[in-house]
Design an enzyme around this catalytic site. Structure first.
Site, PDB file in Angstrom:
ATOM      1  N   SER A 116       0.831  -1.200   0.000  1.00  0.00           N
ATOM      2  CA  SER A 116       0.000   0.000   0.000  1.00  0.00           C
ATOM      3  C   SER A 116       0.866   1.250   0.000  1.00  0.00           C
ATOM      4  CB  SER A 116      -0.884   0.029   1.250  1.00  0.00           C
ATOM      5  OG  SER A 116      -1.577  -1.177   1.397  1.00  0.00           O
ATOM      6  N   HIS A 137      -1.962  -3.440  -6.737  1.00  0.00           N
ATOM      7  CA  HIS A 137      -2.600  -3.126  -5.469  1.00  0.00           C
ATOM      8  C   HIS A 137      -4.074  -3.528  -5.503  1.00  0.00           C
ATOM      9  CE1 HIS A 137      -3.829  -0.017  -2.245  1.00  0.00           C
ATOM     10  NE2 HIS A 137      -3.201  -1.015  -1.662  1.00  0.00           N
ATOM     11  N   GLU A 149      -5.035  -1.385  -8.631  1.00  0.00           N
ATOM     12  CA  GLU A 149      -4.207  -0.245  -9.050  1.00  0.00           C
ATOM     13  C   GLU A 149      -2.883  -0.813  -9.552  1.00  0.00           C
ATOM     14  OE1 GLU A 149      -4.648   3.767  -6.476  1.00  0.00           O
ATOM     15  OE2 GLU A 149      -4.297   2.000  -5.260  1.00  0.00           O
ATOM     16  N   ASN A 188      -5.396   5.341  -1.786  1.00  0.00           N
ATOM     17  CA  ASN A 188      -5.017   5.603  -0.395  1.00  0.00           C
ATOM     18  C   ASN A 188      -4.605   7.056  -0.164  1.00  0.00           C
ATOM     19  OD1 ASN A 188      -5.643   3.189   0.769  1.00  0.00           O
ATOM     20  ND2 ASN A 188      -3.631   2.283   0.440  1.00  0.00           N
TER      21      ASN A 188
HETATM   22  N1  LIG Z   1      -5.485  -4.842   4.571  1.00  0.00           N
HETATM   23  C1  LIG Z   1      -5.826  -4.163   3.507  1.00  0.00           C
HETATM   24  O1  LIG Z   1      -6.954  -3.647   3.386  1.00  0.00           O
HETATM   25  C2  LIG Z   1      -4.850  -4.008   2.366  1.00  0.00           C
HETATM   26  C3  LIG Z   1      -5.328  -3.524   1.129  1.00  0.00           C
HETATM   27  C4  LIG Z   1      -4.425  -3.428   0.054  1.00  0.00           C
HETATM   28  C5  LIG Z   1      -3.093  -3.779   0.241  1.00  0.00           C
HETATM   29  N2  LIG Z   1      -2.655  -4.225   1.462  1.00  0.00           N
HETATM   30  C6  LIG Z   1      -1.253  -4.606   1.586  1.00  0.00           C
HETATM   31  O2  LIG Z   1      -1.157  -6.017   1.498  1.00  0.00           O
HETATM   32  C7  LIG Z   1      -0.040  -6.473   2.258  1.00  0.00           C
HETATM   33  C8  LIG Z   1      -0.499  -7.529   3.249  1.00  0.00           C
HETATM   34  O3  LIG Z   1      -1.473  -6.952   4.100  1.00  0.00           O
HETATM   35  P1  LIG Z   1      -2.496  -7.862   4.914  1.00  0.00           P
HETATM   36  O4  LIG Z   1      -3.591  -6.960   5.310  1.00  0.00           O
HETATM   37  O5  LIG Z   1      -2.780  -9.097   4.153  1.00  0.00           O
HETATM   38  O6  LIG Z   1      -1.602  -8.210   6.212  1.00  0.00           O
HETATM   39  P2  LIG Z   1      -1.712  -9.502   7.165  1.00  0.00           P
HETATM   40  O7  LIG Z   1      -1.014  -9.110   8.415  1.00  0.00           O
HETATM   41  O8  LIG Z   1      -3.102 -10.005   7.224  1.00  0.00           O
HETATM   42  O9  LIG Z   1      -0.870 -10.622   6.386  1.00  0.00           O
HETATM   43  C9  LIG Z   1       0.501 -10.553   6.182  1.00  0.00           C
HETATM   44  C10 LIG Z   1       1.017 -11.999   6.086  1.00  0.00           C
HETATM   45  O10 LIG Z   1       2.367 -11.988   5.643  1.00  0.00           O
HETATM   46  C11 LIG Z   1       2.993 -13.089   6.240  1.00  0.00           C
HETATM   47  N3  LIG Z   1       4.450 -12.922   6.159  1.00  0.00           N
HETATM   48  C12 LIG Z   1       5.227 -12.062   6.854  1.00  0.00           C
HETATM   49  N4  LIG Z   1       6.536 -12.225   6.487  1.00  0.00           N
HETATM   50  C13 LIG Z   1       6.538 -13.192   5.528  1.00  0.00           C
HETATM   51  C14 LIG Z   1       7.562 -13.812   4.770  1.00  0.00           C
HETATM   52  N5  LIG Z   1       8.836 -13.464   4.917  1.00  0.00           N
HETATM   53  N6  LIG Z   1       7.223 -14.790   3.889  1.00  0.00           N
HETATM   54  C15 LIG Z   1       5.936 -15.177   3.738  1.00  0.00           C
HETATM   55  N7  LIG Z   1       4.900 -14.606   4.437  1.00  0.00           N
HETATM   56  C16 LIG Z   1       5.215 -13.635   5.313  1.00  0.00           C
HETATM   57  C17 LIG Z   1       2.468 -13.095   7.668  1.00  0.00           C
HETATM   58  O11 LIG Z   1       2.639 -14.357   8.275  1.00  0.00           O
HETATM   59  C18 LIG Z   1       0.980 -12.739   7.430  1.00  0.00           C
HETATM   60  O12 LIG Z   1       0.177 -13.891   7.298  1.00  0.00           O
HETATM   61  C19 LIG Z   1       0.575  -5.239   2.901  1.00  0.00           C
HETATM   62  O13 LIG Z   1       1.622  -4.786   2.082  1.00  0.00           O
HETATM   63  C20 LIG Z   1      -0.580  -4.251   2.903  1.00  0.00           C
HETATM   64  O14 LIG Z   1      -0.161  -2.907   2.899  1.00  0.00           O
HETATM   65  C21 LIG Z   1      -3.505  -4.365   2.513  1.00  0.00           C
END
Ligand SMILES: NC(=O)c1ccc[n+]([C@@H]2O[C@H](COP(=O)([O-])OP(=O)(O)OC[C@H]3O[C@@H](n4cnc5c(N)ncnc54)[C@H](O)[C@@H]3O)[C@@H](O)[C@H]2O)c1
Length: 283
Positions: A116, A137, A149, A188
């Site tokens: 993000s 994204h 995106e 965002n």
């Molecule tokens: N939550 C949202 O609404 C949203 C929307 C768009 C983008 N994002 C982006 O998506 C990404 C993930 O966000 P999320 O909400 O899914 O977070 P989350 O905390 O739910 O999931 C992240 C996952 O990554 C895993 N992880 C961490 N290090 C790792 C590694 N080295 N190898 C493999 N897996 C690993 C963790 O175990 C966890 O399950 C972030 O970059 C976030 O900014 C989030």
């Protein structure tokens, strides 16, 4: 086509589900077996909901599960045609993933990040193929929201953009918009200052959380109020994006309110941890 998804949390499991439902073989990598199991369970649960709601036939459900591999071994990604990284919003962790992807997938069509806020160029710079590194994204919940995106760094090649657009639109059925590599991209950059001002409004005692949310739902026809939406996004993710927006633009509207900092420190991360502005422990 086989796609690797790195990270099977909220977003990674949604991305993997959409890939598997769209006929794409998908390998999800998590940090350990426990997390991998949780990711598989989340995807299975969501696919099951698809069947119950009549959006997915039993046959398509079974086929989607057959296309899905969830593992804690990074090397299982070898041979994938493309990769989508969706690990925690942490620049060092993501940089490390891109270094490893660069070595493992020298011929990938694209190496995408669902970040993000981390600049795509910083991730591209970790590889020998920055032209193939791109932002992809998605929005939460990924199986429901149609937008992707596409974020291009100054090094992303037009061919890579074509590959990602083709995959997102033609294979996954998403709609794409394109943004340059600036903090917050399009959505965002507009959304986060709004969510932060709702938190500031609640923190100041100006109005109750329910009234703030209802105000935007009933007054502006938003499907969800800002505090509930913050819980859905994840307060840790919201904080990380706010910090990167502030670091890039120094706009006071992107300064995280103290309450948001305290909630993240307390582990109150929203829906995914069971409690944020609202309590989800029973849902
Ligand atoms: N939550 C949202 O609404 C949203 C929307 C768009 C983008 N994002 C982006 O998506 C990404 C993930 O966000 P999320 O909400 O899914 O977070 P989350 O905390 O739910 O999931 C992240 C996952 O990554 C895993 N992880 C961490 N290090 C790792 C590694 N080295 N190898 C493999 N897996 C690993 C963790 O175990 C966890 O399950 C972030 O970059 C976030 O900014 C989030």
């Amino acid at each position: 086509m086989r796609v690797g998804v790195i990270g099977g949390g909220l977003m990674g499991s949604g991305i993997a589900e959409v890939c598997a439902r769209s006929g794409v073989d998908v390998t999800v990598v998590e940090v350990d077996d426990g997390r991998a199991e949780r990711a598989r369970a989340a995807i299975e649960k969501s696919l099951g909901r698809g069947v119950r709601s009549g959006k997915l036939s039993q046959q398509d459900h079974a086929a989607a599960l057959e296309r899905l591999v969830v593992t804690s071994t990074f090397e299982d990604l070898e041979g994938a045609d493309a990769a989508i990284e969706a690990v925690v919003e942490d620049e060092t962790t993501k940089g490390d993933i891109f270094r490893r992807l660069d070595e493992l997938l020298p011929d990938a069509r694209f190496l995408a990040s669902n970040t993000s806020s981390v600049p795509i160029m910083k991730l591209g710079a970790q590889t020998k193929q920055p032209g193939r590194v791109v932002g992809m994204h998605f929005f939460n919940p990924v199986p429901v929201l149609p937008l992707v995106e596409i974020v291009t760094s100054i090094m992303t090649e037009p061919e890579t953009v074509g590959q990602v657009r083709g995959f997102a639109q033609d294979t996954l059925g998403k709609t794409c918009i394109e943004s340059q590599d600036r903090a917050g991209f399009i959505v965002n950059a507009l959304l986060i200052p709004y969510l932060l001002s709702a938190i500031r409004m609640y923190e100041s005692g100006f109005a109750s959380k329910e009234d703030i949310d209802q105000g935007m739902v009933l007054g502006c026809a938003h499907p969800m109020g800002p505090l509930r939406l913050s819980d859905l996004i994840g307060l840790d993710t919201l904080l990380a994006v706010a910090r990167s927006l502030y670091a890039e633009f120094r706009d006071p509207a992107s300064v995280a309110p103290a309450l948001l900092n305290r909630m993240v420190e307390a582990g109150l991360l929203g829906r995914k941890s069971g409690r944020g502005f609202y309590d989800y422990s029973t849902s």
